[in-house]
Design a protein around this motif. Structure first.
Motif, mmCIF file in Angstrom:
data_model
loop_
_atom_site.group_PDB
_atom_site.id
_atom_site.type_symbol
_atom_site.label_atom_id
_atom_site.label_comp_id
_atom_site.label_asym_id
_atom_site.label_seq_id
_atom_site.Cartn_x
_atom_site.Cartn_y
_atom_site.Cartn_z
ATOM 1 N N SER A 124 8.561 5.863 -17.711
ATOM 2 C CA SER A 124 8.384 5.016 -18.932
ATOM 3 C C SER A 124 7.583 5.931 -19.996
ATOM 4 C CB SER A 124 8.109 3.831 -18.879
ATOM 5 O OG SER A 124 6.758 3.514 -18.708
ATOM 6 N N GLU A 125 8.142 5.733 -21.293
ATOM 7 C CA GLU A 125 7.295 6.359 -22.364
ATOM 8 C C GLU A 125 5.721 5.454 -22.447
ATOM 9 O OE1 GLU A 125 7.714 8.528 -24.862
ATOM 10 O OE2 GLU A 125 9.286 9.245 -23.339
ATOM 11 N N LYS A 126 5.848 4.408 -22.019
ATOM 12 C CA LYS A 126 4.493 3.718 -22.026
ATOM 13 C C LYS A 126 3.718 4.409 -20.999
ATOM 14 C CE LYS A 126 2.663 -0.848 -21.074
ATOM 15 N NZ LYS A 126 2.545 -2.232 -20.864
ATOM 16 N N THR A 127 4.150 4.616 -19.787
ATOM 17 C CA THR A 127 3.310 5.339 -18.668
ATOM 18 C C THR A 127 2.828 6.791 -19.131
ATOM 19 O OG1 THR A 127 4.460 4.193 -17.039
ATOM 20 C CG2 THR A 127 3.339 6.292 -16.502
ATOM 21 N N LYS A 128 3.900 7.439 -19.734
ATOM 22 C CA LYS A 128 3.576 8.861 -20.492
ATOM 23 C C LYS A 128 2.513 8.698 -21.301
ATOM 24 C CE LYS A 128 5.656 12.529 -22.895
ATOM 25 N NZ LYS A 128 7.061 12.924 -23.528
ATOM 26 N N HIS A 129 2.371 7.987 -22.375
ATOM 27 C CA HIS A 129 1.380 7.687 -23.471
ATOM 28 C C HIS A 129 0.058 7.349 -22.538
ATOM 29 C CE1 HIS A 129 3.797 8.503 -26.872
ATOM 30 N NE2 HIS A 129 4.584 7.555 -26.441
ATOM 31 N N TYR A 130 0.009 6.491 -21.629
ATOM 32 C CA TYR A 130 -1.031 6.200 -20.937
ATOM 33 C C TYR A 130 -1.489 7.255 -20.152
ATOM 34 C CZ TYR A 130 -3.913 4.114 -17.280
ATOM 35 O OH TYR A 130 -5.062 3.610 -16.633
ATOM 36 N N ILE A 145 0.537 0.256 -13.818
ATOM 37 C CA ILE A 145 1.833 0.971 -14.288
ATOM 38 C C ILE A 145 2.680 0.552 -13.543
ATOM 39 C CG2 ILE A 145 2.582 3.290 -13.889
ATOM 40 C CD1 ILE A 145 -0.465 4.537 -13.940
ATOM 41 N N GLY A 146 3.773 0.426 -14.380
ATOM 42 C CA GLY A 146 5.068 -0.137 -13.785
ATOM 43 C C GLY A 146 6.079 1.158 -13.477
ATOM 44 N N ASP A 147 7.073 1.546 -14.761
ATOM 45 C CA ASP A 147 8.137 2.431 -14.133
ATOM 46 C C ASP A 147 7.061 3.822 -14.603
ATOM 47 O OD1 ASP A 147 10.136 4.026 -14.147
ATOM 48 O OD2 ASP A 147 10.880 3.490 -16.140
ATOM 49 N N LYS A 192 0.933 -1.126 0.054
ATOM 50 C CA LYS A 192 -0.233 0.059 -0.117
ATOM 51 C C LYS A 192 0.957 1.475 -0.054
ATOM 52 C CE LYS A 192 -3.767 2.147 2.406
ATOM 53 N NZ LYS A 192 -5.074 2.049 3.418
ATOM 54 N N GLU A 193 2.094 1.266 0.819
ATOM 55 C CA GLU A 193 2.833 2.474 0.941
ATOM 56 C C GLU A 193 3.577 2.425 -0.690
ATOM 57 O OE1 GLU A 193 5.413 1.220 4.110
ATOM 58 O OE2 GLU A 193 4.158 2.452 5.582
ATOM 59 N N LYS A 194 3.774 1.479 -1.263
ATOM 60 C CA LYS A 194 4.803 1.721 -2.333
ATOM 61 C C LYS A 194 3.538 2.096 -3.582
ATOM 62 C CE LYS A 194 7.896 -2.238 -2.057
ATOM 63 N NZ LYS A 194 8.173 -3.570 -2.369
ATOM 64 N N GLU A 195 2.145 1.930 -3.576
ATOM 65 C CA GLU A 195 1.338 2.344 -4.358
ATOM 66 C C GLU A 195 0.986 3.855 -4.303
ATOM 67 O OE1 GLU A 195 -0.491 0.489 -6.900
ATOM 68 O OE2 GLU A 195 1.118 -0.670 -6.439
ATOM 69 N N GLN A 196 0.932 4.321 -2.703
ATOM 70 C CA GLN A 196 0.850 5.683 -2.608
ATOM 71 C C GLN A 196 2.149 6.532 -2.953
ATOM 72 O OE1 GLN A 196 0.410 5.519 1.778
ATOM 73 N NE2 GLN A 196 -1.833 5.424 1.599
ATOM 74 N N GLU A 197 3.121 5.826 -2.874
ATOM 75 C CA GLU A 197 4.507 6.633 -3.367
ATOM 76 C C GLU A 197 4.396 6.665 -4.762
ATOM 77 O OE1 GLU A 197 7.528 8.874 -3.341
ATOM 78 O OE2 GLU A 197 6.603 8.335 -1.405
#
Length: 187
Positions: free
Chosen positions: A60-66, A55-57, A5-10
Motif C-alpha cells: 500500500s501507499e501508506k506502507t511505502k510512505h512509512y 503495517i497492514g498491506d 508468528k509465521e505471518k509476521e515473518q512472511e
C-alpha cells in the motif's frame, strides 16, 4: 494454517524483498557511503520490526510512505552522528594514549607535542572543512576522489579547497617564521 508468528515473518520477508533496494538507494543518497547506507537499512528494518503489527498491506501507499520516512530519518540520524563524531576530533587525542617510560620517550613526546601544536597553529586560519581536507590528504594520505566521497563533494572541489588551504598554510608558515626571526634578533 499459518501461525501469527509465521505471518509476521512472511510480512517482514516480503517487506525486505520489495523495499530493501529502494531503501538502500535513499540511504546512499543521504550518506554517500556504501557501508553506512547498508547499516542504515539494517537499523531501519529493526525499527520496522518493532512496529510490524501496525503495517497492514505491504504494497500500500501508506506502507511505502512509512518505509520511506523510516529510512530517511534513520539515514539522517546517522549523517548527523557522523558530523558530531567528526567535530569531536582534536589534534591531541593520540598523545593522551601515550605513556612514556624513559627520559628519551619524554623528550620524544614533548617534541611530538610541539610539532602537533605547530601544525595546529598553521591549520588555525582554515575553516573546519578545509582543515578536514588537509588532514585527510596529509595524515590519512587519501586521494582527492576518496576525500570527495567522504565529504560528499566533487573531486575538483576537494582538490581546489586543498590548494587554497595549502596556500593559506604557506602564508601562515611565513608569518610564523618572520615572527620567530624578529624575536631572535630583537634580543
Amino acid at each position: 494454517m499459518a501461525t501469527h508468528k509465521e505471518k509476521e515473518q512472511e510480512k517482514l520477508k516480503l517487506l525486505y524483498d520489495i523495499y530493501e533496494q529502494p531503501m538502500y538507494r535513499i540511504a546512499y543518497a543521504i550518506l554517500h557511503h556504501t557501508e553506512q547506507a547498508e547499516d542504515a537499512v539494517s537499523d531501519a528494518f529493526l525499527r520496522i520490526l518493532k512496529n510490524l503489527k501496525k503495517i497492514g498491506d505491504v504494497r500500500s501507499e501508506k506502507t511505502k510512505h512509512y518505509i520511506i520516512s523510516i529510512i530517511r530519518s534513520t539515514a539522517i540520524n546517522q549523517y548527523r552522528q557522523n558530523q558530531r563524531d567528526s567535530e569531536r576530533y582534536t589534534v591531541w587525542d593520540d598523545r593522551i594514549l601515550q605513556v612514556p617510560n624513559q627520559k628519551d620517550d619524554i623528550e620524544q613526546l614533548l617534541a611530538n607535542i610541539a610539532q602537533e601544536e605547530s601544525i595546529a597553529e598553521m591549520l588555525e586560519p582554515l575553516n573546519d572543512l578545509d582543515r578536514q581536507i588537509v588532514l585527510m590528504r596529509c595524515e590519512e594520505e587519501l586521494s582527492f576522489r576518496e576525500i570527495a566521497e567522504r565529504l560528499s563533494m566533487k573531486e575538483a572541489a576537494a582538490r581546489k579547497r586543498f590548494e587554497r588551504a595549502r596556500k593559506a598554510i604557506q602564508q601562515k608558515k611565513g608569518e610564523l617564521y618572520d615572527e620567530i626571526r624578529t624575536q631572535l634578533f630583537s634580543v
